[in-house]
Design a protein around this motif. Structure first.
Motif, short mmCIF file in Angstrom:
data_model
loop_
_atom_site.label_atom_id
_atom_site.label_comp_id
_atom_site.label_asym_id
_atom_site.label_seq_id
_atom_site.Cartn_x
_atom_site.Cartn_y
_atom_site.Cartn_z
N PHE A 155 88.65 -14.91 -38.82
CA PHE A 155 88.63 -15.60 -37.54
C PHE A 155 89.40 -14.81 -36.48
CE2 PHE A 155 88.18 -18.65 -40.98
CZ PHE A 155 86.99 -19.26 -40.62
N ALA A 156 90.41 -14.04 -36.93
CA ALA A 156 91.10 -13.15 -36.00
C ALA A 156 90.15 -12.09 -35.48
CB ALA A 156 92.30 -12.50 -36.68
N GLY A 260 82.89 -3.01 -31.68
CA GLY A 260 83.25 -2.27 -32.89
C GLY A 260 84.52 -2.78 -33.53
N ILE A 261 85.55 -3.03 -32.71
CA ILE A 261 86.82 -3.54 -33.23
C ILE A 261 86.63 -4.94 -33.81
CG2 ILE A 261 89.14 -4.32 -32.58
CD1 ILE A 261 88.96 -1.32 -32.89
N GLN A 262 85.83 -5.75 -33.14
CA GLN A 262 85.59 -7.11 -33.64
C GLN A 262 84.99 -7.09 -35.03
OE1 GLN A 262 83.47 -9.79 -31.01
NE2 GLN A 262 82.45 -10.79 -32.72
N TRP A 263 83.95 -6.30 -35.23
CA TRP A 263 83.30 -6.27 -36.53
C TRP A 263 84.11 -5.50 -37.56
CZ3 TRP A 263 80.01 -9.60 -38.18
CH2 TRP A 263 79.29 -10.35 -37.23
N ILE A 265 87.40 -5.81 -37.73
CA ILE A 265 88.37 -6.81 -38.20
C ILE A 265 87.69 -7.83 -39.11
CG2 ILE A 265 90.00 -8.60 -37.49
CD1 ILE A 265 90.51 -6.93 -34.97
N VAL A 266 86.47 -8.23 -38.76
CA VAL A 266 85.72 -9.13 -39.64
C VAL A 266 85.51 -8.47 -41.00
CG1 VAL A 266 83.48 -10.24 -40.01
CG2 VAL A 266 84.58 -10.37 -37.77
N ALA A 267 85.18 -7.18 -40.99
CA ALA A 267 84.98 -6.45 -42.25
C ALA A 267 86.28 -6.28 -43.02
CB ALA A 267 84.36 -5.07 -41.97
N ILE A 316 83.11 -0.64 -39.69
CA ILE A 316 82.79 -1.72 -40.63
C ILE A 316 83.06 -1.29 -42.08
CG2 ILE A 316 80.87 -3.04 -41.62
CD1 ILE A 316 79.70 -3.15 -38.74
N VAL A 317 82.59 -0.12 -42.47
CA VAL A 317 82.83 0.36 -43.84
C VAL A 317 84.32 0.58 -44.06
CG1 VAL A 317 82.37 2.23 -45.47
CG2 VAL A 317 80.53 1.39 -44.00
N LEU A 318 85.00 1.08 -43.04
CA LEU A 318 86.45 1.28 -43.12
C LEU A 318 87.16 -0.05 -43.37
CD1 LEU A 318 88.73 3.48 -42.60
CD2 LEU A 318 88.80 2.57 -40.27
N GLY A 319 86.71 -1.10 -42.69
CA GLY A 319 87.34 -2.41 -42.86
C GLY A 319 87.18 -2.96 -44.28
#
Length: 415
Positions: A155-156, A260-263, A265-267, A316-319
Motif C-alpha cells: 500500500f506504501a 516506475g518507483i510506484q511499481w 515499491i509494489v514489487a 520491478i524485478v529488482l523489487g
C-alpha cells in the motif's frame, strides 16, 4: 503438558496477529516516507545542489539516517519497549515532512539534507516493525509474521508515489513542497496506529540477559544472514536511488519515474503475502538465493536498454529480488538469537546493513554522473556472487553437520 504448551502458543500467536495488523498498517503509512524521498530526493537535489554530482546526497543522507538510527532504536526498545521507539519514530517522520517542505520553499539544500536524514531515522524505526511482529510468536509463525508486516509496504507503493503525483504541483513553482507537508500528516496518522501496539516493556531480567553480542554475531549462520542483507538492500538501493535521475537524463518524464518507483515499491512488498509460506516450504537460504539472482537479473535488464519499459522492468524485478533476499535474510537472523537477545542482535544486523548501504549510497550519484547508468548496474554483480558463495558454504556446512548428528544418534559407535 503438551496441551498446555500448545494452548500457550495459540494465545501468543493470537496476540501477535493483532500486532501484525497494526504493524502492517503502520508499514503502509511509514513506507510513504521513503517513497516520497526516493521519488523526489534526486530531482530536488539536482535543483538545489551546487553541482549535479551532489544530486543524490539527500537520498544518501536518508540512508545515513537509517544506519544512525538502528542502534538507538534497539537501545530504546530494550530499555523502554518497542512501542516507545515506534512513537518516537513517527514523530521524527512528522518533522521530516515539515522541514522538507520548508527547505524546498526556501531553496536550502542543507536543510533538505537534514530533512531526509530525519526521514532515515524514521525509516530505521520502521525497519524494526518486521522483527517486532515476531516477538512472542511460535517458531512456525515467525516467518509469516515478518512477511505479513512487510506486505503492508504494498500500500506504501501505491500511496507514496500517488501522493507525489497528486501534490507535486500544488505550490508552484516549488515542486514537491506540498508533497512533503502531506507526508508529515501521514506520519501523524501512523503515530496513532503504533501507539496501540500491544508490546509491554521488557522484563528487568531481559535487560542484561543473554550471550555477549560478539558470540552471537560470529556464528556462521549470522554472518551469512547479515552478509546477504548487506548485499540485497544496498544493491537494491544503489539502482533505485539512481533510476529517477537516470530516467530524467534519458529524456523521460517525472510521471514515468513516479510510475516506475510506484511499481518498484509494489514489487518490493507484494510478494510478502506468500514469501513467508515459501520460506516455510523451501527454507530461508533457498529464498535468499533466488532473491539475489533476481537482483542480478534486474541489473542485466538495466544494461539492455534505456527506454521507459527497460527502467520499469528493471525496477520491478529488482523489487521482487529484494523482497525474497531481504525477508529471507531477516528470517535467518531470527534463528541466531534467543528471545532476550533479540533487540541488540536485530539492531546490530540492521546497523551493518544500513551502514554499508550508506557508504554505497554516496557513490551512486558519482557513478551516475561520471560513468552513466550502465556502471550503476554493473556494480551489482560482484556482491551478489559473494553473497551466493557464502550462503552456499554456510548452508552446506549446516546440512553436513545435521547429517553427522543424525548418524551419531542412530549409530553412535560408527562415529
Amino acid at each position: 503438558m503438551l496441551d498446555v504448551t500448545s494452548a500457550n502458543e495459540i494465545d501468543a500467536d493470537a496476540r501477535v496477529r493483532a500486532n501484525v495488523v497494526r504493524l502492517a498498517a503502520a508499514q503502509a503509512l511509514t513506507g510513504a516516507n521513503s517513497a516520497v524521498i526516493f521519488a523526489t530526493g534526486a530531482i530536488v537535489g539536482a535543483t538545489l545542489a551546487p553541482d549535479m554530482s551532489f544530486a543524490t546526497v539527500p537520498i544518501s543522507m536518508y540512508v545515513v539516517g537509517l544506519a544512525a538510527g538502528t542502534l538507538p532504536t534497539g537501545a530504546i526498545s530494550r530499555r523502554f519497549g518497542r512501542r516507545a521507539a515506534f512513537v518516537i519514530g513517527t514523530g521524527l517522520g512528522t518533522l521530516t515532512g515539515l522541514l522538507g517542505s520548508f527547505a524546498i520553499l526556501h531553496g536550502s539544500f542543507a536543510l533538505f539534507c537534514v530533512a531526509t536524514f530525519l526521514g532515515g531515522l524514521y525509516g530505521a524505526v520502521a525497519q524494526s516493525y518486521r522483527f517486532a511482529a515476531a516477538d512472542g510468536a511460535s517458531a512456525a509463525y515467525r516467518p509469516k509474521a515478518v512477511s505479513w508486516v512487510m506486505a503492508g509496504g504494498v500500500f506504501a507503493g501505491v500511496l507514496g508515489p500517488q501522493l507525489v503525483q497528486w501534490t507535486m504541483d500544488v505550490w508552484q513553482p516549488y515542486l514537491f513542497a506540498f508533497s512533503f507537508l502531506v507526508q508529515a500528516a501521514v506520519a501523524l496518522i501512523a503515530m496513532g496506529i503504533v501507539a496501540g501496539v500491544d508490546m509491554p516493556k521488557p522484563a528487568p531480567a531481559d535487560l542484561h540477559g543473554g550471550r555477549p553480542l560478539l558470540t552471537i554475531v560470529t556464528q556462521p549462520r549470522f554472518i551469512a544472514a547479515a552478509l546477504c542483507g548487506i548485499v540485497s538492500y544496498p544493491m537494491m538501493n544503489l539502482v533505485m536511488t539512481s533510476a529517477p535521475l537516470a530516467m530524467k537524463l534519458c529524456g523521460l518524464s517525472v510521471s514515468d519515474s513516479n510510475f516506475g518507483i510506484q511499481w518498484h515499491i509494489v514489487a518490493m512488498y507484494g510478494p510478502s503475502f506468500f514469501t513467508g509460506a515459501l520460506i516455510a516450504r523451501f527454507g530461508a537460504p533457498s529464498i535468499v538465493a533466488a532473491g539475489l539472482l533476481l537482483e542480478a537479473g534486474a541489473a542485466t535488464i538495466g544494461l539492455s536498454g534505456i527506454t521507459a519499459m527497460h527502467f520499469w522492468a528493471t525496477l520491478i524485478v529488482l523489487g521482487v529480488g529484494w523482497n525474497f533476499s531481504f525477508i529471507g535474510a531477516s528470517a535467518l537472523v531470527l534463528e541466531t538469537h534467543r528471545p532476550q537477545e533479540r533487540n541488540k542482535v536485530q539492531a546490530f544486523n540492521d546497523f551493518l546493513v544500513f551502514g554499508m548501504m550508506a557508504i554505497g549510497s554516496f557513490s551512486s550519484g558519482q557513478l551516475l554522473a561520471n560513468y552513466g547508468w550502465s556502471a550503476v548496474n554493473m556494480v551489482v554483480f560482484p556482491p551478489v556472487v559473494l553473497g551466493l558463495v557464502v550462503l552456499s558454504l554456510v548452508s552446506y556446512a549446516r546440512r553436513r553437520r545435521a547429517r553427522l548428528e543424525a548418524a551419531m544418534g542412530e549409530f553412535p559407535d560408527a562415529i
